[in-house]
Design an enzyme around this catalytic site. Structure first.
Site, PDB file in Angstrom:
ATOM      1  N   LEU A 191      30.795  41.988  41.043  1.00 31.62           N
ATOM      2  CA  LEU A 191      30.663  43.048  41.917  1.00 31.62           C
ATOM      3  C   LEU A 191      31.072  42.878  43.342  1.00 31.62           C
ATOM      4  O   LEU A 191      31.067  43.712  44.114  1.00 31.62           O
ATOM      5  CB  LEU A 191      29.165  43.450  41.765  1.00 31.62           C
ATOM      6  CG  LEU A 191      28.640  43.687  40.440  1.00 31.62           C
ATOM      7  CD1 LEU A 191      27.263  44.481  40.237  1.00 31.62           C
ATOM      8  CD2 LEU A 191      29.691  44.762  39.516  1.00 31.62           C
ATOM      9  N   CYS A 192      31.611  41.645  43.646  1.00 33.86           N
ATOM     10  CA  CYS A 192      32.185  41.356  45.012  1.00 33.86           C
ATOM     11  C   CYS A 192      33.368  42.017  45.149  1.00 33.86           C
ATOM     12  O   CYS A 192      34.419  42.378  44.328  1.00 33.86           O
ATOM     13  CB  CYS A 192      32.332  39.809  45.107  1.00 33.86           C
ATOM     14  SG  CYS A 192      30.988  38.963  45.885  1.00 33.86           S
ATOM     15  N   HIS A 193      33.763  42.662  46.532  1.00 33.75           N
ATOM     16  CA  HIS A 193      35.053  43.290  46.612  1.00 33.75           C
ATOM     17  C   HIS A 193      36.036  42.069  47.093  1.00 33.75           C
ATOM     18  O   HIS A 193      35.724  41.067  47.579  1.00 33.75           O
ATOM     19  CB  HIS A 193      34.913  43.871  48.021  1.00 33.75           C
ATOM     20  CG  HIS A 193      33.973  45.349  48.149  1.00 33.75           C
ATOM     21  ND1 HIS A 193      32.582  44.984  47.854  1.00 33.75           N
ATOM     22  CD2 HIS A 193      34.112  46.488  47.707  1.00 33.75           C
ATOM     23  CE1 HIS A 193      32.158  46.137  47.735  1.00 33.75           C
ATOM     24  NE2 HIS A 193      32.943  47.202  47.584  1.00 33.75           N
ATOM     25  N   MET A 227      29.344  35.701  50.308  1.00 29.23           N
ATOM     26  CA  MET A 227      29.535  35.259  48.882  1.00 29.23           C
ATOM     27  C   MET A 227      30.730  34.276  48.888  1.00 29.23           C
ATOM     28  O   MET A 227      30.654  33.113  48.276  1.00 29.23           O
ATOM     29  CB  MET A 227      29.774  36.234  47.955  1.00 29.23           C
ATOM     30  CG  MET A 227      28.506  37.169  47.636  1.00 29.23           C
ATOM     31  SD  MET A 227      27.089  36.301  47.386  1.00 29.23           S
ATOM     32  CE  MET A 227      27.470  35.282  45.799  1.00 29.23           C
ATOM     33  N   GLU A 228      31.670  34.697  49.797  1.00 30.28           N
ATOM     34  CA  GLU A 228      32.822  33.722  49.901  1.00 30.28           C
ATOM     35  C   GLU A 228      32.535  32.317  50.367  1.00 30.28           C
ATOM     36  O   GLU A 228      32.946  31.096  50.082  1.00 30.28           O
ATOM     37  CB  GLU A 228      33.727  34.452  50.987  1.00 30.28           C
ATOM     38  CG  GLU A 228      34.609  35.270  50.486  1.00 30.28           C
ATOM     39  CD  GLU A 228      33.919  36.741  50.038  1.00 30.28           C
ATOM     40  OE1 GLU A 228      32.848  36.943  50.554  1.00 30.28           O
ATOM     41  OE2 GLU A 228      34.597  37.629  49.396  1.00 30.28           O
ATOM     42  N   ASP A 276      32.360  16.399  40.171  1.00 32.79           N
ATOM     43  CA  ASP A 276      33.444  15.861  39.251  1.00 32.79           C
ATOM     44  C   ASP A 276      34.208  14.747  39.465  1.00 32.79           C
ATOM     45  O   ASP A 276      34.436  13.970  38.449  1.00 32.79           O
ATOM     46  CB  ASP A 276      34.494  17.198  39.082  1.00 32.79           C
ATOM     47  CG  ASP A 276      35.806  16.807  38.125  1.00 32.79           C
ATOM     48  OD1 ASP A 276      35.282  16.384  36.727  1.00 32.79           O
ATOM     49  OD2 ASP A 276      36.821  16.870  38.611  1.00 32.79           O
TER      50      ASP A 276
END
Lengths: 165, 165, 165, 165, 165, 165
Positions: F74-76, F111-112, F126
């Site tokens: 739901l992020c733009h 969020m970024e 990793d």
């Protein structure tokens, strides 16, 4: 009746196919674009200097087949063996995209064929929408599949509930 | 009559929109899934413990709207302002996906709305195909758009060539 | 003479490799960046506190190899076994990227190696373009491949038509 | 002399362009494919029923331009305004791809034009490699750019260090 | 002690796994979201008309597992067999995401499970951040893995250095 | 209390931000990797010939920031202005990733920043998992943000519910 894409609590999942054998798979799907007769003429005139809508749409469809695992959330990523996207016209007002996909894997390629046909049809729409915004993509549907546990399937000739358009 | 997506030599291009003003854009599109009545019941029962096909399909549609610039070769990448994907049912055998997209940009979002509706419908197909492989996605079409040089557009109520299904 | 990426009607296709055996494949490709001598010094100084252009470019090249199936329309998506990207310099004005790719599959990895080398070279360009915009990437080419029906291939030492630069 | 893509400790970064004004940007880049004369004939014969390598490569180039922000690690994602990819031939053995990109943004589109030209050239290679594996992509380079703080730039006619091929 | 992801010169590489056998692989990882008690109540109330944060996050996690090869630079692209993402709550203030991945391949799926759990947790954060911006994702960690040369592994019950939170 | 990512019927949506003003946005987030002391030594030794885990992880984080719109449903999608990813160590057993993101847009970049920090930390995992599989990523959290209607925010120094680890 329940859906395999959900577990018993209703949680969506990518179904584990580890126990299924690797077999040859094929699927063929189609999408039909309905447009104004003049629009169909314009699309079919694309062999010459005017640019060919179908060649662009074909590439978009092939790319979409390869991209199905990220477009459709519960689809498995699959190393496809082959993809073709072809066009036939039903004058005066229809163009049909037919996509065929082959794979050697643990799950079928119906969604890959359907995505290829749909995205090719959407690309046709994109390229001619300036002259015919009312175009409709209709009858996106699976024609046949082979391989896998559920075996071969072919759309009934009479159409059936999903085939009356 | 020629297509803006091709230059005068027939070469496909992403049309230069640099000279177009930035304006508010909206587009609404729909796709209808036709299925067996029992399949529609299964889809509509999804509120409870069985898992909701529509919630998965909605996310797939929203993601597809954002991904339109890579799905459709000549579409511009656009910073979308909003996307909704909703479902209505037309018993006994139809489920309609309606996608609405808004953007502040130099070009319209018709393709984003159409991609969202198409991919949501394909996701519905994916999740119920094990019980109803013959399902058809029909009538993927634009309902209306606002903004931009070509102005507002609304699908004619009588349907017209592209609207008779 | 015809091209396998097109069918008899001229339609592009992702060639069906289902009938080909799964074998070990390798391919090595290179790309050479030609720049100002001062630019090469700057690139080669990257071991210390100044930041190493090559380390960023190496990651970009490895990622591009994995992404080849979406970059090149008619390439098959392949589960690569290994990718390396290395750099050598030919002072005063050249830096060469060498990419090696391995795979166990039905089709070769030449394009994966070429994409890795190209994108690594483009990333070098990106990082130093502010000081040397006239840089050129030259001689993107396959050096050798092994595996598959067409067998092993090695670029002729004398260069030949494609190797005279 | 230092590189803006690294901070003072040598850490790579996506440079902050928030303080730069939004302006019109253009960039034009090219890539030349050198091949056997018979291969060039085959490519140029593509107007008819044999399938046109250039049309597929053009779409790949346009898609690559839009995808530059994920191909090149430190590039900014940009909402491009327009992309064109064109071909000219220099018989007997060269085909040149020219890519032009426009954008209204805070940073230039040189990398977008270079990625488009490179990927289009790689796609040409992919489609004809079965008949001419020794093809070379040479002279991937920027031809000109406009806009931005660094102003307009045009590749010197005499070539210079990066232009002698 | 050295790291296999680098060669002897310190260059990063995608390790060549061509010589490793294809075996069944599984991995299970988790991520815990710590939030305000009222936020946890809001998340857990999602079964009804309020919308279910977990269903959206589950899809994001499954998609991330499939996308691991492009998220993590040196990971191999893998054709996953299955992915599940589930949630449990530890009132008053914790929600745990558990992701399980299966694959038949030459390398393990630990990173796929960790990416699925992380991205699902980040999606939970995204959806409730407007009411609880201080949420923390803690203890993203592998729980167990099976298959491959390094054999089975299970997180020690006592926790150990990495397990004391 | 309700969540803006859902409408009144509980349907997830990408919230329409068309009416919000374009402003400068920043966000800073962190993720901490807890590992064996010997593992931390190995990571910190990466300046020399052994290869630097942090440089690879930094690129992965920057790429993840740009990719947030497809990772988080739901992020733009946002045209980011800048991204940095840095590392500090807290011997004997912790490495902290700090990601900072800037944007000029209609919605924030929390969020970024969180995706960049998380994916960078996962990339560290990793690269060293072969020697320390029990590593944990803990305390993925927002440190501060500026811009937008909700104004500036800074994580309380005392920690609070989400900050006690």
């Amino acid at each position: 009746m329940s859906l395999t894409h959900f577990d018993e609590t209703g949680a969506a999942r990518m179904v584990d196919v580890a126990a299924k054998p690797v077999t040859q798979r094929t699927a063929v799907a189609e999408a039909t674009v309905r447009c104004q007769p003049a629009t169909l003429d314009l699309i079919l005139a694309g062999d010459g200097k005017k640019g060919d809508v179908r060649q662009v749409a074909r590439i978009a469809g092939i790319q979409a087949a390869k991209n199905t695992g990220s477009l459709i959330p519960l689809c498995h990523p699959l190393p496809l063996d082959g993809v073709t996207v072809d066009f036939t016209s039903q004058p005066p007002d229809r163009l049909t995209v037919t996509a065929a996909v082959t794979c050697t894997g643990r799950t079928g390629v119906e969604m890959e064929a359907l995505c290829a046909a749909s995205v090719a049809a959407l690309t046709v729409y994109d390229m001619v929408k300036a002259v015919d915004r009312g175009m409709t993509i209709e009858a996106v549907r699976l024609l046949r599949k082979t391989g896998g546990r559920s075996g071969d399937w072919r759309r009934p000739a009479d159409g059936g509930a999903a085939d009356q358009s």
